[in-house]
Design an enzyme around this catalytic site. Sequence first.
Site, short mmCIF file in Angstrom:
data_model
loop_
_atom_site.label_atom_id
_atom_site.label_comp_id
_atom_site.label_asym_id
_atom_site.label_seq_id
_atom_site.Cartn_x
_atom_site.Cartn_y
_atom_site.Cartn_z
N ASP A 12 17.45 19.80 -61.42
CA ASP A 12 18.58 20.40 -62.12
C ASP A 12 18.80 21.80 -61.56
OD1 ASP A 12 20.61 20.88 -63.90
OD2 ASP A 12 19.37 20.88 -65.69
N ASP A 106 25.29 18.90 -59.98
CA ASP A 106 24.13 19.80 -60.00
C ASP A 106 22.84 19.19 -60.51
OD1 ASP A 106 25.10 19.58 -62.57
OD2 ASP A 106 24.68 21.66 -63.11
N GLU A 107 22.80 17.88 -60.73
CA GLU A 107 21.54 17.28 -61.15
C GLU A 107 21.46 15.83 -60.71
OE1 GLU A 107 20.85 16.61 -65.37
OE2 GLU A 107 22.97 16.96 -65.78
#
Length: 361
Positions: A12, A106-107
């Site tokens: 993350d 983003d993860e």
Amino acid sequence: MTQPVRRIIHIDMDAFYASVEQRDNPALRGRPVAVGRSQERGVVAAASYEARPFGIRSAMPSLLAQRRCPQLVFVPPRFEVYRAVSAQIHAIFARYTPLIQPLSLDEAYLDITHPLIRRASATAIAQEIRAAILAETGLTASAGISYNKFLAKLASDHNKPNGQFVIPPGAGQDFVAPLPVGAFHGIGPATARRMNALGIQTGADLRAFPLETLRQHFGKAAAFYHGIAHGEDNRPVEPDRPRKSLGKETTFDQDLRHEPDLSEALRTLAEKVWTGCEKRALSGRTITLKLRHADFSQLTRSLSRQTPVRDQADLLQAGLYLLRPLLPLQKPVRLLGITVSSLCGPQATGGAEQLSLLPAT
């Protein structure tokens, strides 16, 4: 033959959009930053760690964020840059495993049970990935390492920012026990409230509920809730996870009150959604209209069909079909959205077309 214990990493990125802006503009470093628009109808898309002590968070109205933190700096989003950086990060993941399941820019989950590059442990691989991300993008990431997806995601939040945490085999049930159920990925706010009303506040409370009792209240989802309360989650990392929907929404500078204005806005949204459908060679059988009123109350209306949406005009017609029973408006509209789901190929057939209105959510 005994199956190896799965090794899952959840990566993350730390305040991703805001961190990219601070990386690219040194004047923003150390300052509270919000990615979004500062105008009256603006919404915070992301907040830097310097902004979070003021209670600034994503999806917060910009005016409220500005009141809470007068020194907050707003930066317009640059999604093309975020997508490019995300591609860099995913290229780093691919050095270690082909089993990558993105959740957003983003993860992502990584299954490194059988890694492409051997290291002493999953912890060592996570450290190496985070170091590569920092070296190649200038950004920090946090990681959670465990034996299933649910625990890996919980672990990645445990030592943020720029840290990592391991929940080893056998420790999941004890780790979950004291946590509030509202913190569990897969249990949304509405479900958490329903659980709280039943006396289920923590993972230990959830574990104490028999599966059959949970089924009476939560139906098919009960098995998943029962499993995670025991630290169990058998879901695989799915690299080619199919997209479930395509949609667009817009927040208006001024509330809309009249049918012609809403119809024109819907026309623009339908064009954007259908462009996305054509790009991916997809269509869908369910169309959902979303309205958010000036007082932030919200309603949705959906229809399901036996045949998929044929083209942009067909999508617009379906949206207008859902809109017209809501007119005349009881309250002005600040946000409008349209989504296509039950996705399939555009040439799929299913017999004669039939519409069926689904209840509002």
